[in-house]
Enzyme design. Sequence first.
Site, PDB file in Angstrom:
ATOM      1  N   HIS A   1      48.958  28.723  31.210  1.00  0.00           N
ATOM      2  CA  HIS A   1      50.033  28.817  32.209  1.00  0.00           C
ATOM      3  C   HIS A   1      49.431  28.828  33.609  1.00  0.00           C
ATOM      4  O   HIS A   1      48.459  29.556  33.856  1.00  0.00           O
ATOM      5  CB  HIS A   1      50.876  30.081  31.966  1.00  0.00           C
ATOM      6  CG  HIS A   1      52.046  30.151  32.898  1.00  0.00           C
ATOM      7  ND1 HIS A   1      53.200  29.429  32.684  1.00  0.00           N
ATOM      8  CD2 HIS A   1      52.214  30.801  34.064  1.00  0.00           C
ATOM      9  CE1 HIS A   1      54.044  29.652  33.677  1.00  0.00           C
ATOM     10  NE2 HIS A   1      53.463  30.482  34.529  1.00  0.00           N
TER      11      HIS A   1
ATOM     12  N   SER B   1      45.418  16.447  31.449  1.00  0.00           N
ATOM     13  CA  SER B   1      44.114  16.740  32.058  1.00  0.00           C
ATOM     14  C   SER B   1      43.428  17.923  31.370  1.00  0.00           C
ATOM     15  O   SER B   1      42.193  17.969  31.298  1.00  0.00           O
ATOM     16  CB  SER B   1      44.253  16.993  33.563  1.00  0.00           C
ATOM     17  OG  SER B   1      44.937  18.194  33.812  1.00  0.00           O
ATOM     18  N   ASN B   2      44.216  18.846  30.840  1.00  0.00           N
ATOM     19  CA  ASN B   2      43.596  19.976  30.139  1.00  0.00           C
ATOM     20  C   ASN B   2      43.124  19.592  28.743  1.00  0.00           C
ATOM     21  O   ASN B   2      42.090  20.075  28.287  1.00  0.00           O
ATOM     22  CB  ASN B   2      44.557  21.171  30.108  1.00  0.00           C
ATOM     23  CG  ASN B   2      44.639  21.813  31.470  1.00  0.00           C
ATOM     24  OD1 ASN B   2      43.725  22.520  31.887  1.00  0.00           O
ATOM     25  ND2 ASN B   2      45.711  21.522  32.211  1.00  0.00           N
TER      26      ASN B   2
ATOM     27  N   ARG C   1      58.035  22.854  26.147  1.00  0.00           N
ATOM     28  CA  ARG C   1      59.169  23.240  25.306  1.00  0.00           C
ATOM     29  C   ARG C   1      58.991  24.672  24.846  1.00  0.00           C
ATOM     30  O   ARG C   1      57.871  25.089  24.568  1.00  0.00           O
ATOM     31  CB  ARG C   1      59.250  22.371  24.050  1.00  0.00           C
ATOM     32  CG  ARG C   1      59.910  21.080  24.304  1.00  0.00           C
ATOM     33  CD  ARG C   1      59.920  20.198  23.086  1.00  0.00           C
ATOM     34  NE  ARG C   1      60.428  18.936  23.528  1.00  0.00           N
ATOM     35  CZ  ARG C   1      61.718  18.595  23.504  1.00  0.00           C
ATOM     36  NH1 ARG C   1      62.608  19.382  22.965  1.00  0.00           N
ATOM     37  NH2 ARG C   1      62.115  17.445  23.983  1.00  0.00           N
TER      38      ARG C   1
HETATM   39  C1  GAR Z   1      49.075  22.679  33.441  1.00  0.00           C
HETATM   40  O1  GAR Z   1      49.005  23.031  34.802  1.00  0.00           O
HETATM   41  C2  GAR Z   1      49.616  23.838  32.625  1.00  0.00           C
HETATM   42  O2  GAR Z   1      49.214  25.090  33.096  1.00  0.00           O
HETATM   43  C3  GAR Z   1      51.098  23.659  32.797  1.00  0.00           C
HETATM   44  O3  GAR Z   1      51.306  22.272  32.702  1.00  0.00           O
HETATM   45  C4  GAR Z   1      50.163  21.606  33.246  1.00  0.00           C
HETATM   46  C5  GAR Z   1      49.728  20.528  32.281  1.00  0.00           C
HETATM   47  O4  GAR Z   1      48.835  19.646  32.883  1.00  0.00           O
HETATM   48  N1  GAR Z   1      51.829  24.383  31.806  1.00  0.00           N
HETATM   49  C6  GAR Z   1      52.961  25.025  32.046  1.00  0.00           C
HETATM   50  O5  GAR Z   1      53.504  25.042  33.140  1.00  0.00           O
HETATM   51  C7  GAR Z   1      53.534  25.739  30.846  1.00  0.00           C
HETATM   52  N2  GAR Z   1      54.612  26.615  31.254  1.00  0.00           N
HETATM   53  P1  GAR Z   1      48.037  18.569  32.026  1.00  0.00           P
HETATM   54  O6  GAR Z   1      49.061  17.776  31.230  1.00  0.00           O
HETATM   55  O7  GAR Z   1      47.343  17.733  33.050  1.00  0.00           O
HETATM   56  O8  GAR Z   1      47.087  19.321  31.143  1.00  0.00           O
END
Ligand code: GAR
Length: 190
Positions: free
Chosen positions: A111, A12-13, A93
């Site tokens: 994060h 989603s990001n 990772r």
């Molecule tokens: C996001 O919430 C990001 O902050 C988190 O994984 C999610 C990815 O979502 N990252 C971590 O926890 C890193 N330690 P997405 O795949 O929908 O972008």
Amino acid sequence: MRVVILGSGRGSNAEALLQAEKAGALGKARIVALFSDRPDAGMLQLGPRFGVSASYVDPAPFKTKLEGEGEARFISAVQACQPDLVVLAGFMRVLKPGFLQAFAGKIINLHPSLLPSFPGLDGIGQAFRRGVKITGCTVHAVTLEVDGGPILDQAAVRIETTDTLETLATKVHAAEHALLPAVVARLSQS
Ligand code: GAR
């Protein structure tokens, strides 16, 4: 500014970044490729949708870190894109010195908490269970210390008494979808 995105999940990001670019809101940043360490990552479906290269890269032999042969495969795949910026958007990772040195000073991570609070896995759940009233998300430069590099920007999210873990996660993700493109746009102008 050439941008490569690494992710492990639904993406989603990555999608927020691609949408921002499409809307002309990503400054001079151009997303040139997406890479995932999971062949089933939803993020990879964004490739055909947005007309950008999206590929799985085998991260073996390790499960939670990127080292050895898998690290070498990621380094050559990303290097081939000649990136100015590598964005970790849900890349689950731990990076080791080989990858960090290959793209020194060019890697940023998103994060889902207000670092230095709640580093590591499940930042949203950690904050919810601890009972803090304000959490949020952070974009920081990546160093060898996991979730410990210099903070580039943050957005706060209030935890209401009516929030559940699910409603909080929705709010933190919405904050992320605004924060990450804003930081990338800003970096592209500097
Ligand atoms: C996001 O919430 C990001 O902050 C988190 O994984 C999610 C990815 O979502 N990252 C971590 O926890 C890193 N330690 P997405 O795949 O929908 O972008």
